[in-house]
Design a protein around this motif. Structure first.
Motif, PDB file in Angstrom:
ATOM      1  N   CYS A   1      69.790 118.598 115.273  1.00  0.00           N
ATOM      2  CA  CYS A   1      68.498 119.143 115.709  1.00  0.00           C
ATOM      3  C   CYS A   1      67.408 118.783 114.713  1.00  0.00           C
ATOM      4  CB  CYS A   1      68.576 120.662 115.847  1.00  0.00           C
ATOM      5  SG  CYS A   1      69.360 121.197 117.344  1.00  0.00           S
ATOM      6  N   ASN A   2      67.733 118.934 113.429  1.00  0.00           N
ATOM      7  CA  ASN A   2      66.723 118.625 112.414  1.00  0.00           C
ATOM      8  C   ASN A   2      66.406 117.133 112.367  1.00  0.00           C
ATOM      9  OD1 ASN A   2      66.329 121.260 111.601  1.00  0.00           O
ATOM     10  ND2 ASN A   2      68.093 121.195 110.233  1.00  0.00           N
ATOM     11  N   GLU A   3      67.441 116.316 112.543  1.00  0.00           N
ATOM     12  CA  GLU A   3      67.233 114.868 112.430  1.00  0.00           C
ATOM     13  C   GLU A   3      66.636 114.253 113.699  1.00  0.00           C
ATOM     14  OE1 GLU A   3      67.510 112.608 109.986  1.00  0.00           O
ATOM     15  OE2 GLU A   3      67.982 114.204 108.564  1.00  0.00           O
ATOM     16  N   PHE A   4      67.168 114.677 114.850  1.00  0.00           N
ATOM     17  CA  PHE A   4      66.794 113.988 116.099  1.00  0.00           C
ATOM     18  C   PHE A   4      66.080 114.876 117.109  1.00  0.00           C
ATOM     19  CE2 PHE A   4      71.115 112.383 114.822  1.00  0.00           C
ATOM     20  CZ  PHE A   4      70.651 111.285 114.127  1.00  0.00           C
ATOM     21  N   GLY A   5      65.991 116.162 116.828  1.00  0.00           N
ATOM     22  CA  GLY A   5      65.369 117.081 117.793  1.00  0.00           C
ATOM     23  C   GLY A   5      66.400 117.680 118.727  1.00  0.00           C
ATOM     24  N   PRO A   6      66.070 118.822 119.324  1.00  0.00           N
ATOM     25  CA  PRO A   6      67.066 119.550 120.119  1.00  0.00           C
ATOM     26  C   PRO A   6      67.478 118.852 121.425  1.00  0.00           C
ATOM     27  CG  PRO A   6      64.946 120.681 120.146  1.00  0.00           C
ATOM     28  CD  PRO A   6      64.824 119.576 119.177  1.00  0.00           C
ATOM     29  N   ILE A   7      66.570 118.092 122.008  1.00  0.00           N
ATOM     30  CA  ILE A   7      66.912 117.474 123.293  1.00  0.00           C
ATOM     31  C   ILE A   7      68.003 116.420 123.098  1.00  0.00           C
ATOM     32  CG2 ILE A   7      65.992 116.194 125.279  1.00  0.00           C
ATOM     33  CD1 ILE A   7      64.884 119.065 124.951  1.00  0.00           C
ATOM     34  N   LYS A   8      67.779 115.534 122.111  1.00  0.00           N
ATOM     35  CA  LYS A   8      68.787 114.502 121.833  1.00  0.00           C
ATOM     36  C   LYS A   8      70.093 115.140 121.348  1.00  0.00           C
ATOM     37  CE  LYS A   8      67.597 110.310 120.871  1.00  0.00           C
ATOM     38  NZ  LYS A   8      66.845 109.244 120.199  1.00  0.00           N
ATOM     39  N   SER A   9      69.955 116.203 120.563  1.00  0.00           N
ATOM     40  CA  SER A   9      71.161 116.868 120.036  1.00  0.00           C
ATOM     41  C   SER A   9      72.003 117.445 121.162  1.00  0.00           C
ATOM     42  CB  SER A   9      70.765 117.997 119.083  1.00  0.00           C
ATOM     43  OG  SER A   9      69.944 117.500 118.080  1.00  0.00           O
TER      44      SER A   9
ATOM     45  N   MET B   1      57.818 133.979 121.638  1.00  0.00           N
ATOM     46  CA  MET B   1      59.025 134.150 120.825  1.00  0.00           C
ATOM     47  C   MET B   1      60.299 133.726 121.563  1.00  0.00           C
ATOM     48  SD  MET B   1      57.894 137.909 119.466  1.00  0.00           S
ATOM     49  CE  MET B   1      59.335 138.309 118.502  1.00  0.00           C
ATOM     50  N   ALA B   2      60.118 133.034 122.680  1.00  0.00           N
ATOM     51  CA  ALA B   2      61.280 132.702 123.527  1.00  0.00           C
ATOM     52  C   ALA B   2      62.263 131.773 122.817  1.00  0.00           C
ATOM     53  CB  ALA B   2      60.786 132.034 124.813  1.00  0.00           C
ATOM     54  N   GLU B   3      63.476 131.782 123.295  1.00  0.00           N
ATOM     55  CA  GLU B   3      64.558 130.844 122.966  1.00  0.00           C
ATOM     56  C   GLU B   3      65.222 131.054 121.603  1.00  0.00           C
ATOM     57  OE1 GLU B   3      64.546 127.164 125.480  1.00  0.00           O
ATOM     58  OE2 GLU B   3      62.816 126.786 124.214  1.00  0.00           O
ATOM     59  N   ARG B   4      64.778 132.056 120.839  1.00  0.00           N
ATOM     60  CA  ARG B   4      65.461 132.297 119.552  1.00  0.00           C
ATOM     61  C   ARG B   4      65.372 133.747 119.118  1.00  0.00           C
ATOM     62  NH1 ARG B   4      59.888 130.942 119.624  1.00  0.00           N
ATOM     63  NH2 ARG B   4      59.057 130.541 117.548  1.00  0.00           N
ATOM     64  N   THR B   5      64.947 134.657 119.988  1.00  0.00           N
ATOM     65  CA  THR B   5      64.816 136.058 119.590  1.00  0.00           C
ATOM     66  C   THR B   5      65.959 136.880 120.166  1.00  0.00           C
ATOM     67  OG1 THR B   5      62.448 135.742 119.770  1.00  0.00           O
ATOM     68  CG2 THR B   5      63.211 138.005 119.540  1.00  0.00           C
ATOM     69  N   ARG B   6      66.516 137.738 119.340  1.00  0.00           N
ATOM     70  CA  ARG B   6      67.601 138.600 119.837  1.00  0.00           C
ATOM     71  C   ARG B   6      67.000 139.667 120.748  1.00  0.00           C
ATOM     72  NH1 ARG B   6      71.100 140.886 115.337  1.00  0.00           N
ATOM     73  NH2 ARG B   6      72.485 141.323 117.078  1.00  0.00           N
TER      74      ARG B   6
ATOM     75  N   GLY C   1      60.204 132.018 112.784  1.00  0.00           N
ATOM     76  CA  GLY C   1      60.350 130.597 112.453  1.00  0.00           C
ATOM     77  C   GLY C   1      60.550 129.790 113.722  1.00  0.00           C
ATOM     78  N   PRO C   2      60.421 128.460 113.601  1.00  0.00           N
ATOM     79  CA  PRO C   2      60.519 127.620 114.803  1.00  0.00           C
ATOM     80  C   PRO C   2      61.953 127.494 115.324  1.00  0.00           C
ATOM     81  CG  PRO C   2      60.187 126.278 112.852  1.00  0.00           C
ATOM     82  CD  PRO C   2      60.114 127.694 112.396  1.00  0.00           C
ATOM     83  N   ARG C   3      62.064 127.077 116.578  1.00  0.00           N
ATOM     84  CA  ARG C   3      63.381 126.801 117.141  1.00  0.00           C
ATOM     85  C   ARG C   3      64.031 125.633 116.390  1.00  0.00           C
ATOM     86  NH1 ARG C   3      61.182 125.726 123.010  1.00  0.00           N
ATOM     87  NH2 ARG C   3      59.366 125.314 121.727  1.00  0.00           N
ATOM     88  N   LEU C   4      65.346 125.556 116.466  1.00  0.00           N
ATOM     89  CA  LEU C   4      66.069 124.471 115.794  1.00  0.00           C
ATOM     90  C   LEU C   4      65.493 123.132 116.226  1.00  0.00           C
ATOM     91  CD1 LEU C   4      69.856 125.419 116.141  1.00  0.00           C
ATOM     92  CD2 LEU C   4      68.484 125.398 114.059  1.00  0.00           C
TER      93      LEU C   4
ATOM     94  N   ILE D   1      47.840 125.634 116.116  1.00  0.00           N
ATOM     95  CA  ILE D   1      49.069 126.418 115.877  1.00  0.00           C
ATOM     96  C   ILE D   1      50.234 125.474 115.572  1.00  0.00           C
ATOM     97  CG2 ILE D   1      50.788 127.908 117.038  1.00  0.00           C
ATOM     98  CD1 ILE D   1      48.304 129.464 116.420  1.00  0.00           C
ATOM     99  N   GLU D   2      50.320 124.393 116.347  1.00  0.00           N
ATOM    100  CA  GLU D   2      51.408 123.432 116.157  1.00  0.00           C
ATOM    101  C   GLU D   2      51.299 122.752 114.795  1.00  0.00           C
ATOM    102  OE1 GLU D   2      53.106 120.882 119.634  1.00  0.00           O
ATOM    103  OE2 GLU D   2      51.749 119.610 118.476  1.00  0.00           O
ATOM    104  N   SER D   3      50.054 122.430 114.398  1.00  0.00           N
ATOM    105  CA  SER D   3      49.879 121.741 113.111  1.00  0.00           C
ATOM    106  C   SER D   3      50.264 122.641 111.935  1.00  0.00           C
ATOM    107  CB  SER D   3      48.441 121.248 112.960  1.00  0.00           C
ATOM    108  OG  SER D   3      47.582 122.361 112.832  1.00  0.00           O
ATOM    109  N   LEU D   4      50.281 123.940 112.171  1.00  0.00           N
ATOM    110  CA  LEU D   4      50.702 124.875 111.121  1.00  0.00           C
ATOM    111  C   LEU D   4      52.218 125.094 111.141  1.00  0.00           C
ATOM    112  CD1 LEU D   4      47.840 127.522 111.562  1.00  0.00           C
ATOM    113  CD2 LEU D   4      48.118 125.915 109.661  1.00  0.00           C
ATOM    114  N   ARG D   5      52.911 124.276 111.927  1.00  0.00           N
ATOM    115  CA  ARG D   5      54.378 124.355 112.090  1.00  0.00           C
ATOM    116  C   ARG D   5      54.814 125.702 112.652  1.00  0.00           C
ATOM    117  NH1 ARG D   5      58.013 121.188 107.698  1.00  0.00           N
ATOM    118  NH2 ARG D   5      56.507 119.655 107.023  1.00  0.00           N
ATOM    119  N   LEU D   6      53.981 126.252 113.501  1.00  0.00           N
ATOM    120  CA  LEU D   6      54.356 127.488 114.193  1.00  0.00           C
ATOM    121  C   LEU D   6      54.798 127.112 115.596  1.00  0.00           C
ATOM    122  CD1 LEU D   6      51.399 129.738 113.016  1.00  0.00           C
ATOM    123  CD2 LEU D   6      53.770 129.874 112.263  1.00  0.00           C
ATOM    124  N   ASP D   7      55.885 127.711 116.030  1.00  0.00           N
ATOM    125  CA  ASP D   7      56.480 127.334 117.309  1.00  0.00           C
ATOM    126  C   ASP D   7      56.195 128.416 118.358  1.00  0.00           C
ATOM    127  OD1 ASP D   7      57.983 126.259 119.332  1.00  0.00           O
ATOM    128  OD2 ASP D   7      59.923 126.792 118.449  1.00  0.00           O
TER     129      ASP D   7
END
Lengths: 228, 435
Positions: free
Chosen positions: A194-202, B135-140, B204-207, B328-334
């Motif tokens: 995910c970190n290297e290639f992004g989640p879609i490719k992963s 906050m979708a896709e990574r919140t409990r 934090g951002p999604r994986l 927002i994206e440029s601040l690495r916020l997802d």
């Protein structure tokens, strides 16, 4: 049987069967248990017993085996445990070179557990794809995985075998790995991807490894999706 | 048709016949008010479906159920908490100007009050659901719901009491200053947007959302048709959101909803033109978010500006959404659905526009200053409190799903369900026993 350790569970099965089976047959039964039943639920005991009884065994004998296994499954505290038969099992397998005498349908497959075969194939496919994407990332991943292995909570012999396999990528894995560990290890690779290639490719890389492992005969006994 | 004709005839007879006195006309008017507010509340409630579709469509298929579950349950939990506690805190007697102090668990209220409580409850659930998309896709799931309780019970009502309180006695400090926020560009949307911002900072951002070098990667949603449908439903619901904020069945509703519609349309057009000028592709999500930005923007001033200014407000809102999403994206916020851009930033602009374009009092510097104070106070209250709230939730319960859960998808890991079994296959984990 709540204990997660494969050694403890192997000792319990060994202790349950030792009174009923002779040495060679006992070790073959233990191999069968490791590769086919060690990661499945207790409800498959009946199938396990059916697999290890022979044609000329009496129904009473089958019943005794079942009762004995049921006892260790549900009342493990009441059983006096014998030592781990791991060394004896390996010694026996080397002696007979994988050709077992008693458990005929599995003669050629008992050399290593199905789960390990599937796990190894998934790892091979994952690493091959990552190398194809980026060889530098592939080498970085190998290093990162070696340190990840040290962090993971598992038995030393498993760590050693997996580290060796990663270093050489040639020797075949032989040991049985706990499912939880195999999943965690594949997840380490996924996070790295995910970190290297992004989640879609992963996700695609992971899906390809599942598809590849599904082509194995062993996948009929151990579904690769269990490791996701 | 015959039945409707009969009712109309009855109303005409009641209103115009010589025997009908002013009391009866007043009763009919009050009844109409209750009917309109209740219908408007239903329209606002329908916006929950819009949010659910839009957010689920913008998420990957493995998280679709989780998104819908969060939307569904925060509406349930939020409604109960707001009725129990939030309404009193927001609309109860406000002698200090800082919070309401009575009318908790409002029971035995008048028919009109019941309709009003229902309408305001729908607003509270709208405010709380804004964060779920970001906050979708990574919140409990459980941690998110705890946050929803705090938002509807404390964060949203406290700010609401400043701008809209009180319904009974006293006035909030912002309301006293003459702060214009007719239906909640700031009270509902910016507050929801700032809460979302706090949430995505703590999470934090999604994986893999950003490369190790910080380059943003697009993670496409799994169903853009759902996104567009969600946009349409939100647009429809907004006629209740803004039109219902009259809390009366008055003739003003025509202008309010015309402004609402023009602003939404102009928001979409503004976003499209802006990305076309920048020679970027026009994504469905950009168009839908542009129109929702237009809706958010006009919410503050829909009752106090002319249609031409509503159009300008919406057009600028669409551009604000595109620029702030990039920021927002440029601040690495997802932010999965650009909720912060759509609700917080477009809400800020809309609140300012309500001051700038007030009919009969255009570009009044004093009013603009009051609007700025309102905008800043919303940020100063909602953002830090939400940040602390999510930090505490994270420390105690764990807000972020594990990497393994993100890999498997939250549908499975949080709910043990699969949204698309035909494609994703069977569930193989969990419930296994070791022999």
């Amino acid at each position: 049987m709540k204990n997660d350790s494969i050694i403890e569970r192997r000792r319990l099965i060994y202790s349950a069967l030792a009174r009923h089976l002779k040495h060679d047959r006992l070790l073959e039964a233990l191999w069968l248990w490791e590769q086919k039943y060690a990661l499945t639920s207790g409800l498959e005991l009946r199938k396990f017993v059916s697999d290890i009884v022979l044609e000329n065994d009496s129904p009473e004998f089958k019943s005794k085996l079942y009762k004995s296994l049921t006892k260790v499954t549900y009342f493990p505290g009441d059983v006096e445990l014998l030592p781990d038969p791991y060394d004896a099992m390996h010694q026996y397998r080397q002696q007979c070179n994988g050709a077992f005498k008693y458990i005929a349908p599995f003669d050629n497959q008992l050399s290593k557990p199905f789960s390990t075969i599937v796990f190894q194939r998934m790892l091979e496919t994952l690493l091959t794809q990552i190398k194809r994407e980026n060889s530098i990332a592939h080498e970085k991943l190998r290093q990162s995985l070696r340190s990840a292995i040290l962090r993971l909570d598992m038995e030393a012999n498993l760590k050693l075998e997996l580290t060796n396999w990663l270093q050489k990528n040639s020797d075949e894995m032989q040991l049985i790995y706990p499912e939880k560990f195999m999943s965690a290890f594949i997840n380490e690779i996924y996070v790295y991807c995910c970190n290297e290639f992004g989640p879609i490719k992963s996700d695609k890389i992971l899906a390809n490894s599942i598809e590849d492992a599904n082509g194995l005969e062993e996948a009929r006994f151990f579904n690769p999706k269990r490791l996701l | 048709l015959k039945g409707i004709g009969n009712i109309t005839a009855l109303i005409i007879i009641l209103v115009f016949s010589p025997g009908v006195n002013a009391q009866t006309v007043g009763d009919i008017s009050s009844n109409m008010d209750v009917v309109w507010i209740t219908v408007a509340a239903a329209l606002v409630f329908f916006m929950q479906a819009g949010f659910a579709l839009l957010e689920a469509g913008m998420s990957r298929s493995k998280n679709a159920i989780n998104v819908v579950m969060k939307n569904y349950t925060d509406a349930c939990v939020g409604s109960i908490v707001f009725w129990l506690f939030g309404f009193g805190l927001m609309f109860g007697s406000n002698t200090t100007g800082l919070y309401g102090s009575d009318h908790f668990l409002p029971t035995w209220a008048s028919p009109f009050d019941n309709a009003y409580i229902l309408f305001q409850t729908m607003f509270a659930t709208t405010a709380v659901t804004i964060a779920s998309g970001a906050m979708a896709e990574r919140t409990r799931f459980h941690a998110y719901l705890i946050g929803a309780i705090v938002v509807t019970g404390i964060i949203y009502p406290v700010f609401g009491s400043w701008a809209w309180g009180s319904y009974y006695e006293g006035q909030g400090w912002l309301a006293k200053m003459g702060f214009i926020d007719f239906a909640g560009s700031t009270v509902v949307h910016s507050v929801g947007g700032w809460i979302a911002l706090a949430g995505i900072i703590v999470l934090g951002p999604r994986l893999g959302r950003f490369s190790p070098e910080g380059v943003a990667r697009i993670i496409p949603g799994h169903n853009l048709t759902l996104v567009a449908m969600g946009g349409f439903i939100l647009w429809l619901g907004w006629f209740g959101f803004n039109g219902g904020s009259t809390v009366k069945a008055t003739v003003d509703i025509g202008l309010i909803n015309l402004n609402t519609h023009l602003s939404a349309a102009a928001g979409a057009v503004g976003a499209i033109l802006f990305v076309v000028i920048r020679r970027r592709p026009v994504y469905v999500s950009t168009v839908v978010n542009g129109s929702i930005g237009g809706l958010v923007g006009i919410t503050a001033g829909c009752a106090t500006m002319e249609p031409l200014f509503a159009l300008i407000t919406g057009f600028v809102s669409g551009i604000v959404v595109v620029i702030s999403a990039r920021l927002i994206e440029s601040l690495r916020l997802d932010d999965v659905v650009d909720a912060v851009a759509v609700h917080a930033f477009a809400g800020m602009w809309g609140t300012l526009a309500a001051g700038l374009f007030k009919t009969g009092d255009l570009f009044n510097g004093d009013q603009v200053l009051v609007q700025l104070i309102g905008i800043l106070s919303a940020f100063a209250w909602a953002f830090p409190t939400a940040l602390v709230m999510y930090w505490v939730i994270d420390a105690i319960f764990g807000l972020r799903a594990s990497p393994m859960d993100e890999q498997r998808g939250l549908d499975y890991s949080e709910h043990y369900e699969i949204g698309y079994p035909e494609f994703q296959g069977e569930i193989l984990h969990g419930g296994k026993q070791q022999i």
